[in-house]
Design a protein around this motif. Sequence first.
Motif, short mmCIF file in Angstrom:
data_model
loop_
_atom_site.label_atom_id
_atom_site.label_comp_id
_atom_site.label_asym_id
_atom_site.label_seq_id
_atom_site.Cartn_x
_atom_site.Cartn_y
_atom_site.Cartn_z
N VAL A 98 -1.87 17.39 4.20
CA VAL A 98 -2.69 16.69 3.20
C VAL A 98 -2.72 15.19 3.51
O VAL A 98 -3.75 14.52 3.37
CB VAL A 98 -2.18 16.95 1.77
CG1 VAL A 98 -2.80 15.96 0.78
CG2 VAL A 98 -2.50 18.37 1.33
N VAL A 99 -1.58 14.66 3.97
CA VAL A 99 -1.56 13.24 4.36
C VAL A 99 -2.57 13.01 5.50
O VAL A 99 -3.36 12.06 5.47
CB VAL A 99 -0.15 12.79 4.80
CG1 VAL A 99 -0.19 11.40 5.39
CG2 VAL A 99 0.81 12.83 3.62
N GLY A 100 -2.55 13.93 6.49
CA GLY A 100 -3.50 13.82 7.59
C GLY A 100 -4.93 13.86 7.09
O GLY A 100 -5.77 13.06 7.48
N HIS A 123 9.57 3.11 0.25
CA HIS A 123 10.28 3.07 1.53
C HIS A 123 9.97 4.30 2.36
O HIS A 123 9.68 4.20 3.55
CB HIS A 123 11.79 2.97 1.28
CG HIS A 123 12.57 2.81 2.54
ND1 HIS A 123 13.55 3.69 2.93
CD2 HIS A 123 12.49 1.87 3.52
CE1 HIS A 123 14.05 3.30 4.09
NE2 HIS A 123 13.44 2.20 4.46
N ARG A 124 9.98 5.46 1.70
CA ARG A 124 9.68 6.70 2.42
C ARG A 124 8.27 6.65 3.02
O ARG A 124 8.05 7.11 4.14
CB ARG A 124 9.80 7.88 1.47
CG ARG A 124 11.28 8.22 1.27
CD ARG A 124 11.48 9.68 1.28
NE ARG A 124 11.31 10.15 -0.10
CZ ARG A 124 11.53 11.40 -0.47
NH1 ARG A 124 11.88 12.31 0.43
NH2 ARG A 124 11.39 11.76 -1.71
N ALA A 125 7.34 6.09 2.25
CA ALA A 125 5.97 6.00 2.76
C ALA A 125 5.90 5.07 3.97
O ALA A 125 5.22 5.37 4.97
CB ALA A 125 5.04 5.49 1.65
N THR A 126 6.64 3.94 3.90
CA THR A 126 6.58 3.01 5.02
C THR A 126 7.33 3.54 6.23
O THR A 126 7.03 3.15 7.36
CB THR A 126 7.12 1.62 4.64
OG1 THR A 126 8.44 1.76 4.11
CG2 THR A 126 6.24 0.93 3.62
N VAL A 127 8.30 4.43 6.02
CA VAL A 127 8.99 5.04 7.17
C VAL A 127 8.00 5.89 7.97
O VAL A 127 8.03 5.91 9.20
CB VAL A 127 10.21 5.88 6.71
CG1 VAL A 127 10.70 6.78 7.83
CG2 VAL A 127 11.34 4.96 6.25
N SER A 181 0.83 -1.21 0.00
CA SER A 181 0.00 0.00 0.00
C SER A 181 0.87 1.26 0.00
O SER A 181 0.36 2.35 -0.24
CB SER A 181 -0.96 0.01 1.18
OG SER A 181 -0.25 0.30 2.37
N GLY A 182 2.16 1.10 0.29
CA GLY A 182 3.06 2.24 0.24
C GLY A 182 3.25 2.78 -1.17
O GLY A 182 3.73 3.89 -1.36
N GLN A 183 2.86 1.98 -2.17
CA GLN A 183 2.98 2.44 -3.57
C GLN A 183 2.12 3.65 -3.85
O GLN A 183 2.37 4.40 -4.79
CB GLN A 183 2.58 1.30 -4.52
CG GLN A 183 3.60 0.16 -4.50
CD GLN A 183 3.19 -0.97 -5.40
OE1 GLN A 183 2.03 -1.38 -5.39
NE2 GLN A 183 4.11 -1.50 -6.18
N THR A 184 1.06 3.84 -3.05
CA THR A 184 0.22 5.02 -3.23
C THR A 184 0.46 6.05 -2.14
O THR A 184 -0.39 6.88 -1.87
CB THR A 184 -1.27 4.62 -3.30
OG1 THR A 184 -1.51 3.60 -2.33
CG2 THR A 184 -1.62 4.08 -4.67
N GLY A 185 1.62 5.98 -1.50
CA GLY A 185 2.00 7.04 -0.58
C GLY A 185 1.74 6.75 0.88
O GLY A 185 1.17 5.73 1.23
N PRO A 186 2.20 7.68 1.76
CA PRO A 186 2.10 7.45 3.20
C PRO A 186 0.66 7.37 3.70
O PRO A 186 0.38 6.63 4.66
CB PRO A 186 2.82 8.65 3.82
CG PRO A 186 2.93 9.66 2.74
CD PRO A 186 2.92 8.92 1.45
N ALA A 187 -0.26 8.12 3.09
CA ALA A 187 -1.64 8.13 3.60
C ALA A 187 -2.25 6.74 3.54
O ALA A 187 -2.89 6.29 4.49
CB ALA A 187 -2.49 9.13 2.80
N THR A 188 -2.05 6.04 2.41
CA THR A 188 -2.64 4.70 2.32
C THR A 188 -1.93 3.72 3.25
O THR A 188 -2.54 2.76 3.71
CB THR A 188 -2.65 4.18 0.87
OG1 THR A 188 -1.43 4.55 0.24
CG2 THR A 188 -3.80 4.77 0.09
N VAL A 189 -0.64 3.95 3.53
CA VAL A 189 0.04 3.10 4.51
C VAL A 189 -0.63 3.23 5.87
O VAL A 189 -0.87 2.24 6.57
CB VAL A 189 1.54 3.47 4.62
CG1 VAL A 189 2.19 2.74 5.79
CG2 VAL A 189 2.26 3.13 3.33
#
Lengths: 734, 734
Positions: free
Chosen positions: B693-695, A689-693, A377-385
Motif C-alpha cells: 500500500v505504501v508503494g 521516526h519509523r516513517a523516516t527510517v 512529512s513523516g507525520q503522515t507516514g512513510p509514503a509521504t516521506v
Amino acid sequence: MENYLFWLVPTASLVALALAWYFYKQMMHESEGTEAMQKIALHVRKGAMSYLKQQYKVVGLVFLGLVIFFSIMAYGFQVQNSWVPIAFLTGGFFSGLSGFLGMKTATYASARTANAARTSLNKGLRIAFRSGAVMGLVVVGLGLLDISFWYLLLDYCIPTDILNPSAKLCVITTTMLTFGMGASTQALFARVGGGIYTKAADVGADLVGKVEAGIPEDDPRNPATIADNVGDNVGDVAGMGADLYESYCGSILATSALGAAAFITTSDINMQFKAVIAPMLIAAVGILLSILGIFSVRTKEDASMKDLLKSLSFGTNLSSILIVIFTFLILWALQLNNWFNISCAVVIGLLVGIVIGRSTEYYTSQSYKPTQKLAESGQTGPATVIISGIGLGMISTTIPVLSVVVGIILSYWFASGFDFANISMGLYGIGIAAVGMLSTLGITLATDAYGPIADNAGGNAEMSGLGEEVRKRTDALDSLGNTTAATGKGFAIGSAALTGLALLASYIEEIRIGLSRIGETVLTFADGSTIEIHQAGFTDFMYYYDVTLMNPKVLSGIFIGSMMAFLFCGLTMNAVGRAASHMVEEVRRQFREIKGILSGTAEPDYERCVAISTKGAQHEMVFPSLLAIIAPIVTGLIFGVPGVIGLLIGGLASGFVLAIFMANAGGAWDNAKKYVEEGKFGGKGGEVHRATVVGDTVGDPFKDTSGPSLNILIKLMSMVAIVMAGLTVAWSLF
Amino acid sequence: MENYLFWLVPTASLVALALAWYFYKQMMHESEGTEAMQKIALHVRKGAMSYLKQQYKVVGLVFLGLVIFFSIMAYGFQVQNSWVPIAFLTGGFFSGLSGFLGMKTATYASARTANAARTSLNKGLRIAFRSGAVMGLVVVGLGLLDISFWYLLLDYCIPTDILNPSAKLCVITTTMLTFGMGASTQALFARVGGGIYTKAADVGADLVGKVEAGIPEDDPRNPATIADNVGDNVGDVAGMGADLYESYCGSILATSALGAAAFITTSDINMQFKAVIAPMLIAAVGILLSILGIFSVRTKEDASMKDLLKSLSFGTNLSSILIVIFTFLILWALQLNNWFNISCAVVIGLLVGIVIGRSTEYYTSQSYKPTQKLAESGQTGPATVIISGIGLGMISTTIPVLSVVVGIILSYWFASGFDFANISMGLYGIGIAAVGMLSTLGITLATDAYGPIADNAGGNAEMSGLGEEVRKRTDALDSLGNTTAATGKGFAIGSAALTGLALLASYIEEIRIGLSRIGETVLTFADGSTIEIHQAGFTDFMYYYDVTLMNPKVLSGIFIGSMMAFLFCGLTMNAVGRAASHMVEEVRRQFREIKGILSGTAEPDYERCVAISTKGAQHEMVFPSLLAIIAPIVTGLIFGVPGVIGLLIGGLASGFVLAIFMANAGGAWDNAKKYVEEGKFGGKGGEVHRATVVGDTVGDPFKDTSGPSLNILIKLMSMVAIVMAGLTVAWSLF
C-alpha cells in the motif's frame, strides 16, 4: 622537456605520497584500544581485505579480456598505438591501489579513532582527519605520479625526428587517455561492487535489526553489523578512492588532450606542449597548497564542534584562495598564450564547485528547511516521506545544473578570448575549469574519507561497549563527517559533468587520429569542398559527420544515452534490493535458529553475513559494469560517430541530473531521520521516526550505490568511446 | 482546394461527433439506479463541475495574459502573423471542451454502469465502454474539425496572388501550430491541476482511511471518498481528454508543417499542399476505421472476462490492420510523391506503439514476473518495495526507448528514400510515424477513458451499499480497464516522443519564417558563402546557427532541458505531497471531531474535502505550468536558437525516459498491491499488503500526476518555442 616548470608535477606528487606515508605511520603508533576493540577491528579488516581480494579477481578477469582485445586492436589490426594495452593496465592498477591503500588506512584507523575518543573529542578528530588525509594524498599523489611517469616516458620514447611534434603529442594523449579508461573501468567496478556490498549490508542490518528486532544501529547482537562496517570500508573508502582517482586523472588528461588540440594550428609547437602540461601544473600547485591547508587544520584542546568545523573550512578556504593566486602566477611563468583568461577559468571552476557544495548542503542538511520539512512529512507516514523526498531531490537539481551551465558558458567564454567561434580554446577552458574544481581534492577528499572512518569508529565503540560518553563523541565526529561529505559530493558530481564535456571534445580529437590511421588525409564535405585533416577544427568534424541536432543518428544516440543512465541506476537499485533481501533472510534465520542472540548470550555468525554481501556484490556488479563498456562500442558500430556523440551527450545530460537527484534525495532522507532522532516530531522510536527510517533505507542505494556510480558511468562511456574511436571511424552499419 | 480527398477530413470528424452524440444519448436513457446511487452521482458530478469552473477561471486569466502578449507581438511588433492570438484561443477552448464533454459523460455514466452491473457484467461493460467511446470520438472529432476549419479558413482567406503559395503555406502552418500551443497550454493546466487534485484526494483518502482507520476503499465513512471520485473525473477523464486532444492535434499539425518544408524546393506547389493534408487524411481514415472497430466490439451475453478482453483487442487490431491497408490506398490516391515509403512510416509508427504498449503491460501487469517479484519484495517491508519499484521502473525504460529509436531510424530511412542526407523528407517520415501511432486514438482512447468510469462505478456501488456481487463485477470491470489503460499510456508516451521530434523540426521551419519577417533574405555562413533563405534546408540552418554538439550554447540548453524535466516532476510531486497532507489533516480532524462517523451514524463533511483538493490543485498548478511556458522564452533570449534547440532536445530525451520510468513504476506498484489483495503473500490486511500500500500511494503521483504531465511539458515547450521563434530570431543575449 619543454619547460623546467614541469618538474613541479612529479615533485608535488612525491611530496604528497611522502606525507601520506608519514601520516600513516603516525596513526599506526596510536593504540588500538581494548582487546574487544582490537578483535572487532580485526574482524572488519579481514572482511574488507577478503572482499577486496575477491573483487580484484573478478575485475582481473575483465581486465585480462580487455587487454587481449586491445592488443589485437593495437598489434593485429593496428587501429591503435602499441602503448594502449599497457597504459590501460596501469590505469586500472593504480586506481585499485588508491582504493586499497585508503581502505587499509581506514581499517587500521577506526579502532584507534574510537580509542582516542575515549580521551577527547579533539584527539579523535585528529586521528580520523589525518587518516582521511592519507587517502586524499594517496589519490592525488599517485594520480600525478602516474601522469608524469607516462608523460615523461612517452616524451622520451617517441623520437621527434620520425614523427612530427603534433603526431607525437597525439600518441601521448591517446595513450594517456587509455590509462584513464583503465582507471575508470576499475573505478566503476569498485563503486558498483562496493556500493552494492555496503548497501545490501546496511539495508539488511537496518530492516531486521532496527525495524523488526528494535535494537540500535551497530548493536553486536545484529549478525549483519560486521558486514555493515566492512561495507563502509569497501564502498565508501575503497570505492570512493578509485572513483576520485579516476575523476582526478580523467579531468587532467582530457584537458591535456584538449590543450594539444587547441594549439594544433599554431606554428609554435612549444605552445602545444605548454597547453598540455598546464592542467598538470595547476593540479601540482593544488596538491602543495592542499597540504598547506591540511596542516593549517589545528584546534585548541577545548574546541567546540563549531570550532572544529570552522577550522576545517578554514583549511579548505585557505587552500582555495592560495590556489587561485598561484594559478595566475604559474600560468604566467609558463608563458602560456592567453594565460590570464585561462586562469580565470580555474577560478570559475572552483566557484562552481563551491556553489554546488553549498546547494547540496542546503538541500540535505537538517539545519535547513527542506530536510526539516521532509522530516515533518513523516507525520503522515512513510509514503509521504518518499513522495516528498523524491520531490526534494528533483527540485534540488536546479541550482547545480544552472551553476554548471554558467560555469560552462563563462569558462568557455573567457578561455576563447570572448569569441564563441574559437571552439578549441573554449573547450580547453571548460576542461581547465574541471581541473580547477578538482585542484583542492587533496584536502576535500581528506574531509570526505574522514566520514567513513568516524562512522566505523562509532561502530567499534558501540560493539565493544565503550559507554555512552564515547559513543556520543564518535556520533559527533560522524555528524561532522556528514556535513563535509556533502561538499565533497558536490565537487565529485560537478567535476564529472565538466570532465564529461572535456572527454567528449577529446573524442573528436581521437576521430582525427583514427581517420589518419586508416589513411585519410582530407575531409570531403557534402558540397565537395575539402580540408586537410590536421588543419580541421572541431566544427569541421561536426559538419563532416553531420553531428547536428537534426540527424536521426544523433537523436537516437541521445535517447539511448538518456536511457542508459536510467537503466544503469535501475540495475544497481535492483541489485541492492536483491542482495539486501538475502541478507534479511539470513539475519532472520539466525535470530530464529541461534538461540540467545538477542539476550546476548550467544554470538551471531558474522561471517555468513559478510559472505552473503560479498557474493551478492560480486554477482551483481558484472552486468551493469559490462553494459557501460559495451554500449558505446555497439552504438558506434551501428550509428557511427554521430550516434556515439549523441550517446555521450544524452548520458551526460540525463546522468548528471539523475545523479544529483539521487544523491540529494538520499542525503536528505538520511538527515531527516537524524533530525527526528535529535528529538523532533516524537523522537527515536515514534511513528514519525519509523516513517523516516523507511526513507533512509530507500535513500541508502540512492546516495551510495546508484548516484555515485553514475558519475563514473558518464566518464567511462566517454573513455571507452575515445579508446574505440579507431574502430568506429573504420566501420559502422549506417 | 487542392484535392477533393481533403473533404474526407471534415466528414470523418462530423461522423465521429455524431456518433459520440448518439452514444451519449443512448447512455442517458439508462437508469441511474437507486436513490442513494443518484445522490452520490450528483455529489460527484457537482464536485467535478465546480472544480472545472474554478480551473477554467484560473486558466482563463493565464490565457488572457498570453493573448494580450501575442497581440502585442502580432499587431505591435509584427513579429507574428495576425491570426496567432485567435488561433491560440481556439486551441485552448477546444482542448478544454474535449475534456469537459468527456468528463460530463463520465459523471453521468458511472452510476448507470454500476446500476447495469446489477443486471450483468456484460451490460456494465457495454455502458462503460460506449461512454468511454464518447470521449474518444469527441477528442478525435473535435481535433480534426478544428484542424480542417482553420485549414479551410486560411486557405480561402489568404489570396494566392498576393503571396506566393509557399508563403501562404507558411502562414497556414504557423497559425495552426499556435492553435496547437493553445491546446497544449490548456492541456498542461488540466493535467497538472487535475493530477494534483485526484492524487491529493486519493493519497489522503488512502493514508487515513485504509492505513490508519482500516476501512476499505470508497467506504462512505471516509470523508475524502467523494473528493477521490471527483478526482478520477477531473484528473483521469478531463485531464486526459485535454492531453490527448493536444497530442492528436500536435502530431498532425507538426507533420503538416514538416510536409510543407519537405517539398519546399520542388517546383510542384501542389505537392506541398498534398504533403500538408496527408497526415490529416491518415487521421481521417483512422477515425472511420476506429468507429468500425468500436462497433465490432460485441460479446455474447454469457461471455467470460477473457472473452471481453479478447473482443476489445479484436476491435483495436481490426482497426489497426484496416488503417494500414487504407493508408496505402489513400496516399496512393492522393498521388503523393514517395507515397509507398511514407505509408510504410505509418506502419512503423503503429508497430512501435504496439511494442511500447506490450512492454508497459509486461512491466506493470500482475500476470507477469516483474510485478509479482515487486509484490514479493513486500515481505521485507515498505522500503524494499520502493527500492524494487524504482529499479523496475528504471529498467522498464529500455524497450520503449529502443523501439522509439528503431522507429525514428526506420521511419526516417523509409520516408527519405533510404538516403540519410534527405533530411526534410526523413523528418516528415518521423512525423508521419507519430500520426500513424495516434491514428487508432478513437478506439484506444475509448478503452482508456472507460477505466475511470468503471472505477467510479465501483465507488458508487460501494458507497451506496450495493452488495458483494455487484462490487465484484465493478471490480472486474475496473481491472479490465487497468490492462487496457497500460496500452493507452504506451501510445501517449511514444507519440509524445515522436511528436516532440516533429515539433523540433517545425521549430527550424519557424526560424526560416522568423528570419524572413525581420527582413533577412540570405543566410551568410562563417566561410562567407551564402544561400537564399527560402532555398535553405534543415542542415543549412543547423550550420548557420552552429547547432552542433560542440557549441556550449547547445550544451547548456541540453543541460537545462534535462533539468527542467526533473524540476517539473519535483514540483508536481511536492504539490501532491502538500495537498495530500492537508487532506490527511482534515480527514483526521473529522474522525476526531464528528462523533459517529466510523460507526456510520453520522455523515462526514464531504464538501470540505472537495474544497481542499480544489484549492490545493488550483494553488499548486500555476507555478510549474508557467515555468514550462517561460523556460523556452528565457532560454531563447539568453542563448538564442542553439540554446532553444538544446533545451528542447534535452527536455525530450530526459522527459521521455523519466515519463516511462514514472508511469511504469507507478503502474507496477498499483498492481503489486492488487496482486497481494488477490490473496498472495498473506492477502489483504497482512504485513506484505501494508508494505505494498505504501508503494501504491507513492506510485499515485508517479503515474497520474508527474508522469503524464511530462508528455505535455515536452510538447508545450516545443510549441512555445515555435510560437516565440520570431522573438528569438530577432534578439538574444549571446
